[in-house]
Enzyme design. Structure first.
Site, mmCIF file in Angstrom:
data_model
loop_
_atom_site.group_PDB
_atom_site.id
_atom_site.type_symbol
_atom_site.label_atom_id
_atom_site.label_comp_id
_atom_site.label_asym_id
_atom_site.label_seq_id
_atom_site.Cartn_x
_atom_site.Cartn_y
_atom_site.Cartn_z
ATOM 1 N N LYS A 26 39.384 11.764 29.610
ATOM 2 C CA LYS A 26 40.687 11.274 30.081
ATOM 3 C C LYS A 26 41.220 10.153 29.188
ATOM 4 C CE LYS A 26 39.188 10.062 34.207
ATOM 5 N NZ LYS A 26 37.734 10.351 34.079
ATOM 6 N N ARG A 101 41.968 7.739 42.723
ATOM 7 C CA ARG A 101 40.591 8.226 42.830
ATOM 8 C C ARG A 101 40.198 8.523 44.270
ATOM 9 N NH1 ARG A 101 38.527 5.705 37.781
ATOM 10 N NH2 ARG A 101 36.354 6.171 37.424
ATOM 11 N N ARG A 140 28.066 6.968 24.583
ATOM 12 C CA ARG A 140 29.334 6.570 23.944
ATOM 13 C C ARG A 140 29.463 5.060 23.743
ATOM 14 N NH1 ARG A 140 33.739 8.159 28.734
ATOM 15 N NH2 ARG A 140 33.161 6.458 30.120
ATOM 16 N N ARG A 173 29.416 -1.319 24.138
ATOM 17 C CA ARG A 173 29.105 -0.266 25.117
ATOM 18 C C ARG A 173 29.439 -0.788 26.499
ATOM 19 N NH1 ARG A 173 25.314 3.788 23.113
ATOM 20 N NH2 ARG A 173 24.849 3.068 21.018
ATOM 21 N N ARG A 185 28.419 7.710 39.514
ATOM 22 C CA ARG A 185 29.858 7.879 39.260
ATOM 23 C C ARG A 185 30.276 9.340 39.484
ATOM 24 N NH1 ARG A 185 30.055 5.315 33.490
ATOM 25 N NH2 ARG A 185 32.277 5.833 33.509
#
Ligand code: AMP
Length: 231
Positions: A26, A101, A140, A173, A185
């Site tokens: 996203k 959300r 990531r 990070r 999550r």
């Protein structure tokens, strides 16, 4: 077409929602749409991280929830979002990344937009495999200077330790990008956010894209949708 030329195709304020679990892409896609269409990416995760870093009351309340991979209360998130939506740079249109959300946030967004004479242009669900998301998210990191995204396995800088885009040498990070928190999550996504897919389908604004393809292919698909819904 250049970004500036594409900007001219936007004839009304766009309100785009990107839906998808953590790691769906996203943020990456929102940044590309921002550049192409002159829209503003509005990430509640980024806004909350900024509040945590600034040590505001909302940030202090959100910090432990975020570290555990849970959802911050609707009250806090809506207050932060409303403040950001009131800033003038959002007038041309926004790409909501990570918001809404929960059903409560979706209803509050409908009310907020109605007050401003706006409506959702499209809610785009990025469809991905959950199993792949854990590997994507846990490796990531980003350039601390320009925000360019990298990944331990999938995308290292061409010159080790040096950002391809800006030459920066510091990287960071997120505290919640680890395998354990990603599980929480994903659970929160399926319990509270995935039901919004049906919510937006009922309202006739749902679009879906295959989020497992190449970044550029997904960007082209999203760009076509944005072009259609804002024409
Ligand atoms: P993100 O950057 O979108 O992955 O969000 C990081 C974390 O911020 C999430 O795991 C949540 O704890 C919190 N968060 C971000 N956006 C929301 C939201 N709309 N509602 C509740 N919590 C949120």
């Amino acid at each position: 077409m250049t970004g500036a030329a594409m900007n001219d195709t936007l004839t009304k304020a766009a309100v785009l929602i990107l839906l998808g679990p953590p790691g769906a892409g996203k943020g990456t896609q929102a940044r590309m749409l921002e550049e192409t269409f002159g829209l503003v990416q509005l990430s509640t995760g980024d806004l909350l991280r900024a509040a945590v870093a600034a040590g505001t009351e909302a940030g202090l309340a959100a910090k432990s929830v975020m570290e555990a991979g849970g959802l911050v209360s609707d009250e806090i998130v809506l207050a932060i979002l409303k403040d950001r939506m009131a800033e003038p740079d959002t007038a041309r249109g926004v790409i909501l990344d990570g918001f809404p959300r929960t059903p409560g946030q979706a209803e509050a967004l409908d009310a907020l937009l109605a007050e401003q004479g706006l409506a959702i242009s499209a809610a785009i669900s990025m469809e991905v495999d959950d199993a792949a998301m854990v590997a994507r998210v846990s490796g990531r990191y980003t350039c601390a200077q320009c925000g360019e995204g990298y990944h331990d396995s999938f995308k290292q800088p061409a010159v080790a330790g040096c950002c391809d885009k800006c030459g920066g040498t510091a990287f960071k990070r997120r505290a919640d990008d680890n395998a354990e928190t990603v599980g929480a999550r994903l659970t929160a996504y399926h319990a509270s956010t995935a039901p919004l897919i049906a919510y937006y389908e009922t309202r006739g604004v749902l679009r879906t894209v295959d989020g497992m393809g190449a970044i550029d292919a997904i960007a082209a698909e999203l760009g076509a949708i944005v072009g259609q819904v804002t024409a």
